[in-house]
Design a protein around this motif. Structure first.
Motif, PDB file in Angstrom:
ATOM      1  N   ALA A  39       9.756  98.024  29.348  1.00  0.00           N
ATOM      2  CA  ALA A  39       9.154  99.360  30.096  1.00  0.00           C
ATOM      3  C   ALA A  39       9.609 100.695  29.307  1.00  0.00           C
ATOM      4  N   TRP A  43       6.829 103.492  28.535  1.00  0.00           N
ATOM      5  CA  TRP A  43       7.242 105.119  28.994  1.00  0.00           C
ATOM      6  C   TRP A  43       6.817 105.991  27.626  1.00  0.00           C
ATOM      7  N   TRP A  50       1.674 104.395  36.262  1.00  0.00           N
ATOM      8  CA  TRP A  50       3.106 104.022  36.724  1.00  0.00           C
ATOM      9  C   TRP A  50       3.112 103.282  37.863  1.00  0.00           C
ATOM     10  N   GLU A  51       2.115 103.025  38.620  1.00  0.00           N
ATOM     11  CA  GLU A  51       2.220 102.087  39.626  1.00  0.00           C
ATOM     12  C   GLU A  51       2.894 101.086  39.733  1.00  0.00           C
ATOM     13  N   TRP A  53       5.419  99.967  38.101  1.00  0.00           N
ATOM     14  CA  TRP A  53       6.802 100.164  37.817  1.00  0.00           C
ATOM     15  C   TRP A  53       7.534 100.254  39.201  1.00  0.00           C
ATOM     16  N   GLY A  54       6.882  99.880  39.983  1.00  0.00           N
ATOM     17  CA  GLY A  54       7.097  99.910  41.736  1.00  0.00           C
ATOM     18  C   GLY A  54       7.426  98.517  41.887  1.00  0.00           C
ATOM     19  N   THR A 205      20.934 101.291  40.911  1.00  0.00           N
ATOM     20  CA  THR A 205      19.824 100.453  41.887  1.00  0.00           C
ATOM     21  C   THR A 205      20.885  99.865  42.769  1.00  0.00           C
ATOM     22  N   TYR A 226       8.285 107.463  49.616  1.00  0.00           N
ATOM     23  CA  TYR A 226       8.856 106.038  49.521  1.00  0.00           C
ATOM     24  C   TYR A 226       9.454 105.069  50.978  1.00  0.00           C
ATOM     25  N   SER A 252      12.612 107.176  46.526  1.00  0.00           N
ATOM     26  CA  SER A 252      11.663 106.519  45.309  1.00  0.00           C
ATOM     27  C   SER A 252      12.667 106.006  44.244  1.00  0.00           C
ATOM     28  N   TRP A 255      12.425 103.864  38.077  1.00  0.00           N
ATOM     29  CA  TRP A 255      11.764 102.705  37.802  1.00  0.00           C
ATOM     30  C   TRP A 255      12.164 101.862  36.971  1.00  0.00           C
ATOM     31  N   TRP A 258      15.154  99.679  38.055  1.00  0.00           N
ATOM     32  CA  TRP A 258      14.682  98.503  38.709  1.00  0.00           C
ATOM     33  C   TRP A 258      14.146  97.452  37.935  1.00  0.00           C
TER      34      TRP A 258
END
Ligand SMILES: Cc1ncc(COP(=O)(O)O)c(C=O)c1O
Length: 348
Positions: A39, A43, A50-51, A53-54, A205, A226, A252, A255, A258
Motif C-alpha cells: 500500500a 501511495w 484511493w477508494e 484503501w477503505g 486503528t 465517513y 475517516s 488508510w 487499516w
C-alpha cells in the motif's frame, strides 16, 4: 479461512530479540507488514485511486465483530480508544454517576472525568470491588477487561450480573484483552479496543462495538463523510444522513494502518483466539512458576525483582516497568525458549 497452527504461525514473526512487551505494542505478522509495504509503494508512486484503501477497514470491522461476538452493524472504527469512548461519555445524562477502577487507564477514565462540568461524578474504587460497588444509584460502569497496570482480568461475570440487575450502562476497554482473551461479550453495552497491542496492528486503528439498546443514546459528535451509510455518497451538502448502523460513529480511516490491521486480524482468526489464549497463558504461567509465583489467568505477568529492567535491557529482552514493577507480556510469537532465557537472565 485457512486454519493456521501456532507453530506454523510463529514463522510469520521475526523479533530482533526476546520480545515480552505486547502490552505496550504488538509485533506485526509478516502478511500485515507485506500488505502495508504494498500500500505504501502504491501511495508513493501514485499508482492507484484511493477508494479501495477503505476496503481493509471493512475487513477489519468484520473480523473484530466476530472476535467480540456481535453483528458487524454494531461495530464502529476510529483512531484510538479515547476518541471513541469520548462520544459515549459526552452522551451520558447530566449528573450521571460513573464507577471506574482506581487503576484504570486514562483513555477510558478521562473522557468521563471531563464531563464533571455538567454534574457527572466519577467514583474510583479498587478493581476487585467494582462488581460489589454497582448499586442502584450507579448509572455507568467503565473498566478494562484486562488492566494494563496489573495484568488482572476483570471479573466479567460478576460485573455483568450486577450491571444487568441495576440497568447500569457498561463500557469496557478491551485493548489489553482482544487478541488473546476469548471475549465474545455481547452482554456489555460498549466494547472499545485499540488494535496496536494484542491485535498486533499499527497504532491508529481502534474499534467500538455498541449494542443496539444504546446506539440511539450516543451522539456521533465526530460525524463526517465517513459517518454516512456509504461514505462515497456523503461527500457534499445536507441534509444530515447518518448510517443506520454503528458506522455513524466512524471517522475517516488512516488508510494504510487499516491495511495492516486487516491482515493482522486475519492471522489471529486463522490461529484462533482459544489457541492463542491457551498458548499465552501457558507461557505466562511457566514464567510465573520459574519465579515461584502461583499460576494466574493472565497473559501479563507483574513481578518484583531487583534490577530486573537493567538485567533484561542488557540481555536485549524487551519488557516494561509499570508502577515500579516489571511487566512481561506473553503472546503468540513467544516460545518456551523465551521463558527459559528470561528466567536465566533474571535469576542469574
Ligand atoms: C487499556 C488501554 N486502553 C487504551 C490504551 C491506549 O489508549 P488510546 O487508544 O486512547 O491511545 C492503552 C495503552 O496502554 C491501554 O492499556
Amino acid at each position: 479461512m485457512e486454519p493456521l497452527a501456532i507453530a506454523e504461525a510463529q514463522q510469520l514473526w521475526a523479533p530482533a530479540g526476546t520480545y515480552l512487551n505486547t502490552a505496550s505494542y504488538g509485533l506485526p505478522p509478516q502478511p500485515a507488514w507485506d500488505a502495508l509495504q504494498v500500500a505504501l509503494a502504491d501511495w508513493q508512486g501514485g499508482r492507484t485511486s484511493w477508494e479501495h484503501w477503505g476496503g481493509p477497514g471493512e475487513d477489519a470491522r468484520a473480523s473484530f465483530a466476530r472476535l467480540v461476538g456481535v453483528p458487524v452493524e454494531q461495530v464502529a472504527i476510529g483512531p484510538n480508544v479515547s476518541t471513541l469512548v469520548g462520544l459515549v461519555a459526552a452522551s451520558i445524562p447530566d449528573g450521571a454517576h460513573v464507577l471506574v477502577p482506581d487503576v484504570e487507564f486514562t483513555s477510558l477514565l478521562f473522557p468521563f472525568m471531563v464531563q464533571e462540568h455538567r454534574g457527572v461524578t466519577v467514583r474510583l474504587v479498587p478493581p476487585d470491588q467494582l462488581a460489589s460497588e454497582i448499586e442502584p444509584h450507579v448509572d455507568v460502569v467503565a473498566f478494562s477487561a484486562v488492566q494494563m497496570a496489573t495484568g488482572e482480568v476483570a471479573d466479567l461475570d460478576a460485573i455483568a450480573a450486577a450491571a444487568a440487575e441495576h440497568g447500569v450502562f457498561t463500557v469496557v476497554d478491551a485493548t489489553q484483552a482482544v487478541g488473546w482473551l476469548p471475549f465474545a461479550e455481547a452482554r456489555f453495552d460498549v466494547v472499545a479496543a485499540h488494535a496496536y497491542k494484542w491485535m498486533m496492528s499499527p497504532r491508529g486503528t481502534a474499534f467500538m462495538a455498541i449494542g443496539p439498546q444504546r446506539m440511539e443514546a450516543v451522539v456521533p459528535h465526530t460525524a463526517g463523510w465517513y459517518a454516512g451509510e456509504d461514505p462515497l455518497q456523503t461527500f457534499f451538502g445536507g441534509p444530515l444522513r447518518l448510517a443506520a448502523s454503528a458506522r455513524r460513529f466512524d471517522t475517516s480511516p488512516a488508510w494504510f494502518m487499516w491495511v495492516a490491521t486487516a491482515a493482522a486480524l486475519d492471522v489471529i482468526e486463522r490461529v484462533g483466539v482459544d489457541e492463542i489464549h491457551a498458548h499465552d497463558v501457558a507461557l505466562a504461567n511457566r514464567f510465573r512458576a520459574g519465579l515461584g509465583l502461583e499460576p494466574s489467568n493472565s497473559a501479563i505477568v507483574f513481578c518484583d525483582i531487583a534490577d530486573a529492567a537493567d538485567k533484561l535491557e542488557r540481555a536485549g529482552i524487551r519488557a516494561a516497568v509499570r508502577g515500579g514493577r516489571l511487566r512481561t507480556s506473553w503472546h503468540v510469537y513467544n516460545t518456551d525458549a523465551d521463558v527459559a532465557r528470561t528466567l536465566d537472565v533474571l535469576l542469574a
